[in-house]
Design an enzyme around this catalytic site. Structure first.
Site, PDB file in Angstrom:
ATOM      1  N   GLY A  38       0.759  -1.246   0.000  1.00  0.00           N
ATOM      2  CA  GLY A  38       0.000   0.000   0.000  1.00  0.00           C
ATOM      3  C   GLY A  38       0.786   1.291   0.000  1.00  0.00           C
ATOM      4  N   THR A  96       1.971   3.074  -2.522  1.00  0.00           N
ATOM      5  CA  THR A  96       1.474   4.019  -3.522  1.00  0.00           C
ATOM      6  C   THR A  96       0.093   4.539  -3.152  1.00  0.00           C
ATOM      7  OG1 THR A  96       2.777   2.938  -5.253  1.00  0.00           O
ATOM      8  CG2 THR A  96       0.977   4.357  -5.970  1.00  0.00           C
ATOM      9  N   SER A 103      -2.516  -1.056   6.368  1.00  0.00           N
ATOM     10  CA  SER A 103      -3.401  -1.155   5.200  1.00  0.00           C
ATOM     11  C   SER A 103      -3.979  -2.566   5.112  1.00  0.00           C
ATOM     12  CB  SER A 103      -2.618  -0.821   3.927  1.00  0.00           C
ATOM     13  OG  SER A 103      -3.432  -0.889   2.793  1.00  0.00           O
ATOM     14  N   GLU A 104      -5.301  -2.671   5.157  1.00  0.00           N
ATOM     15  CA  GLU A 104      -5.946  -3.981   5.173  1.00  0.00           C
ATOM     16  C   GLU A 104      -5.635  -4.767   3.902  1.00  0.00           C
ATOM     17  OE1 GLU A 104     -10.293  -5.933   6.236  1.00  0.00           O
ATOM     18  OE2 GLU A 104     -10.173  -3.818   5.639  1.00  0.00           O
ATOM     19  N   LYS A 149       8.968   9.210  -7.107  1.00  0.00           N
ATOM     20  CA  LYS A 149       9.139   7.756  -6.974  1.00  0.00           C
ATOM     21  C   LYS A 149      10.431   7.444  -7.712  1.00  0.00           C
ATOM     22  CE  LYS A 149       7.836   3.259  -6.824  1.00  0.00           C
ATOM     23  NZ  LYS A 149       7.584   2.453  -5.629  1.00  0.00           N
TER      24      LYS A 149
END
Length: 227
Positions: free
Chosen positions: A14, A16, A176-177, A37
């Protein structure tokens, strides 16, 4: 101007999503944001859904191959660690030039500068250095992203211990799930809280259905940059 480095316990957890959400939300709050990036694997200049393109779009910029080259000077088509990809494609990452590239962006007139790392915290960027070496040399505040899959607790605590060994403490942990995880997001957060100091706040990020501009659906997290 405040810079932040966004890293993770591993790949595809996660980074990004968090980067693009911060870009979008901070701009909505009237902040001038610069996002980069520098190193990307699995890059396709025709893919307007790759990480570099998504970052540009979240900043309100229409992505083009030329603009993606500007924010991502070390680009590899192979979806491998940068050192492995560079062995095939050339253009190896020079740590000093990488750090210099990042610092050049702090001279721009922005309120916030975000740098998204590559892979996990111990991903090799060349045959001598890892993302952790990059973080230490750059010395920017760190935002750590991790997942909620089975095993994520160990990976997360290991990553944070690695940072700690270099004298780095994350400003926040974004949990983040993970899609399809057998472990509940809340249970993962509760366990991590038992092992982390209160100085590292944990932000729970529930799973969001994929879409073109998924970052617009992320619960507000821009307060992180006030830490």
């Amino acid at each position: 101007m405040r810079p932040f480095f966004i890293t993770a316990s591993g790949t595809n957890v996660g980074k990004t999503l968090v980067t693009t959400a911060l870009c979008s939300q901070l701009q909505q709050e009237g902040k001038a944001v610069t996002a980069i990036k520098p190193v990307i694997s699995g890059y396709n200049p025709k893919d307007m859904g790759c990480d570099s393109a998504l970052i540009l779009r979240s900043c309100g910029v229409t992505p083009t191959p030329q603009l993606m080259e500007v924010i991502s000077p070390w680009r590899y088509e192979a979806f491998l660690a940068p050192n492995m990809a560079a062995a095939i494609e050339g253009n190896p990452v020079d740590l000093n030039k990488l750090v210099e590239f990042c610092r050049e962006h702090t001279s721009v007139e922005s309120d916030i500068v975000l740098c998204e790392g590559v892979g996990g915290i111990m991903a090799p960027i060349n045959d001598q250095h890892t993302v952790l070496d990059w973080i230490q040399e750059l010395a920017w505040p760190v935002i750590m992203v991790c997942g909620s899959y089975l095993g994520a607790i160990s990976h997360t605590l290991t990553a944070i211990e690695s940072l700690k060994a270099r004298g780095v403490s994350p400003k926040a942990l974004i949990l983040s799930e993970t899609d399809g995880s057998t472990v509940l997001l809340a249970d993962t957060a509760t366990t991590l809280e038992k092992f982390l100091p209160p100085s590292i706040p944990i932000v729970k990020l529930p799973l969001i259905a994929p879409q073109d501009e998924i970052w617009t659906k992320v619960p507000l997290i821009s307060w992180l940059c006030d830490l």
